[in-house]
Every structure is written in structure tokens, then in C-alpha cells.
Motif scaffolding. Structure first.
Motif, PDB file in Angstrom:
ATOM      1  N   VAL A 177     -36.677  77.464  36.370  1.00  0.00           N
ATOM      2  CA  VAL A 177     -37.220  78.576  37.163  1.00  0.00           C
ATOM      3  C   VAL A 177     -38.690  78.797  36.790  1.00  0.00           C
ATOM      4  CG1 VAL A 177     -37.054  81.082  37.590  1.00  0.00           C
ATOM      5  CG2 VAL A 177     -34.965  79.699  37.436  1.00  0.00           C
ATOM      6  N   PHE A 178     -38.967  78.701  35.500  1.00  0.00           N
ATOM      7  CA  PHE A 178     -40.345  78.884  35.040  1.00  0.00           C
ATOM      8  C   PHE A 178     -41.249  77.717  35.481  1.00  0.00           C
ATOM      9  CE2 PHE A 178     -43.582  78.997  31.525  1.00  0.00           C
ATOM     10  CZ  PHE A 178     -44.266  80.093  32.035  1.00  0.00           C
ATOM     11  N   ARG A 179     -40.679  76.493  35.480  1.00  0.00           N
ATOM     12  CA  ARG A 179     -41.455  75.331  35.975  1.00  0.00           C
ATOM     13  C   ARG A 179     -41.909  75.591  37.410  1.00  0.00           C
ATOM     14  NH1 ARG A 179     -40.812  70.815  32.671  1.00  0.00           N
ATOM     15  NH2 ARG A 179     -39.008  70.941  31.325  1.00  0.00           N
ATOM     16  N   LYS A 180     -40.983  76.123  38.204  1.00  0.00           N
ATOM     17  CA  LYS A 180     -41.315  76.405  39.611  1.00  0.00           C
ATOM     18  C   LYS A 180     -42.445  77.413  39.702  1.00  0.00           C
ATOM     19  CE  LYS A 180     -36.797  75.690  41.655  1.00  0.00           C
ATOM     20  NZ  LYS A 180     -35.700  76.250  42.394  1.00  0.00           N
ATOM     21  N   PRO A 217     -36.710  64.140  40.765  1.00  0.00           N
ATOM     22  CA  PRO A 217     -37.882  64.817  41.324  1.00  0.00           C
ATOM     23  C   PRO A 217     -38.782  65.345  40.216  1.00  0.00           C
ATOM     24  CG  PRO A 217     -35.950  66.220  41.512  1.00  0.00           C
ATOM     25  CD  PRO A 217     -35.478  64.924  40.910  1.00  0.00           C
ATOM     26  N   LEU A 218     -40.071  65.422  40.490  1.00  0.00           N
ATOM     27  CA  LEU A 218     -41.036  65.943  39.507  1.00  0.00           C
ATOM     28  C   LEU A 218     -41.692  67.228  39.995  1.00  0.00           C
ATOM     29  CD1 LEU A 218     -42.751  62.513  38.763  1.00  0.00           C
ATOM     30  CD2 LEU A 218     -41.063  63.678  37.323  1.00  0.00           C
ATOM     31  N   VAL A 219     -41.480  67.510  41.284  1.00  0.00           N
ATOM     32  CA  VAL A 219     -42.027  68.753  41.852  1.00  0.00           C
ATOM     33  C   VAL A 219     -40.827  69.573  42.318  1.00  0.00           C
ATOM     34  CG1 VAL A 219     -43.413  69.740  43.715  1.00  0.00           C
ATOM     35  CG2 VAL A 219     -44.224  67.710  42.524  1.00  0.00           C
ATOM     36  N   TYR A 220     -40.814  70.856  41.954  1.00  0.00           N
ATOM     37  CA  TYR A 220     -39.612  71.672  42.173  1.00  0.00           C
ATOM     38  C   TYR A 220     -39.800  72.721  43.252  1.00  0.00           C
ATOM     39  CZ  TYR A 220     -39.100  69.503  37.641  1.00  0.00           C
ATOM     40  OH  TYR A 220     -39.082  68.580  36.628  1.00  0.00           O
ATOM     41  N   ILE A 221     -40.960  72.719  43.876  1.00  0.00           N
ATOM     42  CA  ILE A 221     -41.245  73.754  44.874  1.00  0.00           C
ATOM     43  C   ILE A 221     -41.443  73.116  46.251  1.00  0.00           C
ATOM     44  CG2 ILE A 221     -42.301  75.393  43.263  1.00  0.00           C
ATOM     45  CD1 ILE A 221     -45.057  74.291  44.239  1.00  0.00           C
ATOM     46  N   GLU A 222     -41.386  73.941  47.271  1.00  0.00           N
ATOM     47  CA  GLU A 222     -41.701  73.523  48.645  1.00  0.00           C
ATOM     48  C   GLU A 222     -43.222  73.378  48.729  1.00  0.00           C
ATOM     49  OE1 GLU A 222     -39.863  73.047  52.410  1.00  0.00           O
ATOM     50  OE2 GLU A 222     -38.849  74.036  50.754  1.00  0.00           O
ATOM     51  N   LEU A 223     -43.700  72.210  49.160  1.00  0.00           N
ATOM     52  CA  LEU A 223     -45.158  72.014  49.198  1.00  0.00           C
ATOM     53  C   LEU A 223     -45.712  72.316  50.585  1.00  0.00           C
ATOM     54  CD1 LEU A 223     -45.354  68.746  47.079  1.00  0.00           C
ATOM     55  CD2 LEU A 223     -46.088  71.042  46.397  1.00  0.00           C
ATOM     56  N   PRO A 224     -46.918  72.883  50.647  1.00  0.00           N
ATOM     57  CA  PRO A 224     -47.516  73.207  51.948  1.00  0.00           C
ATOM     58  C   PRO A 224     -48.140  71.957  52.584  1.00  0.00           C
ATOM     59  CG  PRO A 224     -49.001  73.874  50.181  1.00  0.00           C
ATOM     60  CD  PRO A 224     -47.800  73.262  49.521  1.00  0.00           C
ATOM     61  N   LEU A 225     -47.285  71.009  52.987  1.00  0.00           N
ATOM     62  CA  LEU A 225     -47.774  69.722  53.503  1.00  0.00           C
ATOM     63  C   LEU A 225     -48.192  69.862  54.961  1.00  0.00           C
ATOM     64  CD1 LEU A 225     -44.985  67.433  52.020  1.00  0.00           C
ATOM     65  CD2 LEU A 225     -47.254  67.915  51.076  1.00  0.00           C
ATOM     66  N   ASN A 226     -48.936  68.864  55.449  1.00  0.00           N
ATOM     67  CA  ASN A 226     -49.249  68.791  56.874  1.00  0.00           C
ATOM     68  C   ASN A 226     -49.022  67.353  57.325  1.00  0.00           C
ATOM     69  OD1 ASN A 226     -51.544  67.278  56.154  1.00  0.00           O
ATOM     70  ND2 ASN A 226     -52.611  69.180  55.661  1.00  0.00           N
ATOM     71  N   LYS A 227     -49.343  67.056  58.585  1.00  0.00           N
ATOM     72  CA  LYS A 227     -48.976  65.717  59.067  1.00  0.00           C
ATOM     73  C   LYS A 227     -49.895  64.610  58.542  1.00  0.00           C
ATOM     74  CE  LYS A 227     -51.368  66.329  63.420  1.00  0.00           C
ATOM     75  NZ  LYS A 227     -51.363  66.296  64.848  1.00  0.00           N
TER      76      LYS A 227
END
Ligand SMILES: C[S@@+](CC[C@H](N)C(=O)[O-])C[C@H]1O[C@@H](n2cnc3c(N)ncnc32)[C@H](O)[C@@H]1O
Length: 257
Positions: A177-180, A217-227
Motif C-alpha cells: 500500500v505504501f509502495r503505491k 509487475p514493478l508498477v502498482y498504480i494505474e498510469l496516466p498513459l495515452n495512445k
């Protein structure tokens, strides 16, 4: 920077940075594509930006940073790291528009250090640790023409959470949770329409036949990606020094925020 070397040593930052250059020396031919892709993505990202200041977060050995190009393109380039290698500071000491800033990009190192002194004695909620980004870093990122987060998003939580886990006070889930929180705060620090992010997001372990044995996985959050996300694979360890039984690749992605 008001954090003493003792704290940085306890978290292992210098050792970790030396590990990067030693691994690079061992793996150079396998890292070249990743380093080339990262530098190219950064240069391409400068095109639609104003050209006053560029801030590079996690600059380290500048293996993946096109520093000469950036110092030509921008009036000023700020390199930010928790420890700058002595050799890198020496190499660029005479280039006036390259400035070194020693700062904790996460803002959690000293707060975690202080928090754990108490958490080993009495029950505390790990999500209550407060972030302290240095005012200087907040100001230069907010006013920058471009901010580059270079292969650091998933690094920020690792040494901090390794330190926490040494005390066996919190469960793996609580630490996650803290990593996130650490990763989300990093994304939040990057200003809209001016940021360029390159990060590894998945670890793949293979045997000598190239068969995938495990991944995580190494990233634990939803990323603000685009196309316009670019993806590639970084052949990180071909000498079985990261995992004794496997070769390790990282999946990497890059995008503008
Ligand atoms: C994986 S390296 C990125 C590669 C780096 N650009 C290079 O060429 O060496 C991550 C870098 O981020 C730095 N770093 C890790 N955590 C940090 C933090 N909390 N604040 C500032 N720098 C940090 C490390 O010291 C290291 O130089």
C-alpha cells in the motif's frame, strides 16, 4: 539537502548506484538498445516544449540521459539525484548550464527513517508517513519547461521499502500500500503537458532457452498513459547475478504526461 550521509548509507543509495555502473560494465552490449531508446524518447519529447529549463529526475550516471543534447537545447538543465556520482560531477563541472541538485525525489527517505524509529516500539499506520518534497525541487519542477522521470518510477519505492521490511513490523500487503503511495506521489509531482516518463514496469525471468519461468509487475498504480506510449524490452541481466537461476529482462514503457 539536509539529509546526512548516515541515513543515505543505511538505505543503501550509494551501494545501489555503484551496482548500476558495475552491471552496465558487465552488460553493455545488452543494455545499448534500452539506453538508445530512452535517450531518443527524451530528445523526441523536447520538440513541443519551451526551451528554458529541463529537469532530469534520477540522473545518476547519465547512462540513459542525452545530456549533451539537453544542454544544447535548453538554457538550463537540472540533474536531480539523491547522490551524484563524483565522476559525473567532475566531468560536467565546466558546463555552466548543467546544474546538480541533490534531493530526495520521493520526499519519503527522512520521514521513513524517523517513522521507523517509533514504529519498532509502538503500533503505527504506515499510510500516515508524510511526504516532504524539498521546496527547491517543488519549485524547479513546477517552473520547468520539461521534466524527465528517467527509469526511476519503480526505483523510488524499492530501497525505502527494503529498509522498512528489515524491521519486520509491517506485512508485505501493508508495505505494498505504501509502495503505491510513493509511486502515485511521483506521478503527481510531474507537471501536466511538460513531463516525459520512462519506466520499467514488469520483470521477466527466463531460462537459458529463453522460456519465461516467472514474471512480476514493478508498477502498482494505474498510469496516466495515452495512445503515444512506446514500449521495448531491456535485457537487464544476462550473467545470472540478479537471480542466480535466471536471466532477467525488464519491460519498459515511455510516454508524455
Ligand atoms: C535506475 S537509476 C536510473 C538510471 C540513471 N539515469 C543512470 O544512468 O545511472 C535510478 C537513479 O535514481 C536515484 N534515486 C533513487 N531513489 C531516489 C530518490 N528517492 N531521490 C533521488 N534520487 C533517487 C539513484 O541514486 C539512481 O541514480
Amino acid at each position: 539537502m539536509d539529509m546526512n550521509n548516515r541515513v543515505l548509507r543505511k538505505f543503501g543509495f550509494k551501494k545501489d548506484q555503484n551496482g548500476i555502473i558495475n552491471r552496465y560494465i558487465r552488460e553493455k552490449p545488452y543494455w545499448d538498445t534500452h539506453l538508445f531508446n530512452t535517450k531518443k524518447f527524451i530528445i523526441d519529447s523536447t520538440r513541443n516544449k519551451t526551451k528554458n529549463t529541463c529537469v532530469v529526475l534520477g540522473s545518476g550516471w547519465l547512462l540513459d540521459v542525452p545530456i549533451e543534447d539537453l544542454s544544447t537545447i535548453f538554457n538550463t538543465v537540472y540533474l536531480v539525484d539523491i547522490v551524484h556520482p563524483r565522476q559525473i560531477k567532475h566531468k560536467y563541472r565546466k558546463i555552466e548550464n548543467i546544474k546538480f541538485i541533490q534531493a530526495d525525489i520521493s520526499g519519503y527517505i527522512k520521514p521513513v527513517y524517523d517513522f521507523m524509529k517509533i514504529a519498532i516500539k509502538k503500533s503505527l499506520d504506515i499510510t500516515n508517513i508524510s511526504q516532504k518534497i524539498s521546496p527547491e525541487l517543488n519549485e524547479i519542477t513546477a517552473n520547468a519547461s520539461m521534466v524527465v522521470s528517467v527509469n526511476i518510477l519503480n526505483q523510488l519505492d524499492i530501497l525505502i521499502c527494503d529498509y522498512i521490511e528489515r524491521f519486520s513490523v509491517f506485512t508485505t500487503e501493508q508495505v505494498k500500500v505504501f509502495r503505491k503511495i510513493i509511486q502515485q506521489k511521483h506521478i503527481d509531482l510531474l507537471p501536466e503537458n511538460k513531463s516525459c516518463i520512462i519506466t520499467d514496469y514488469e520483470e521477466i525471468n527466463t531460462d537459458d532457452n529463453g522460456s519465461v519461468i516467472q514474471s512480476r509487475p514493478l508498477v502498482y498504480i494505474e498510469l496516466p498513459l495515452n495512445k503515444y506510449v512506446k514500449k521495448w524490452v531491456w535485457n537487464f541481466d544476462t550473467h545470472k547475478t540478479y537471480h542466480s537461476k535466471f536471466n532477467t529482462d525488464f519491460k519498459v514503457m515511455a510516454w508524455n504526461k
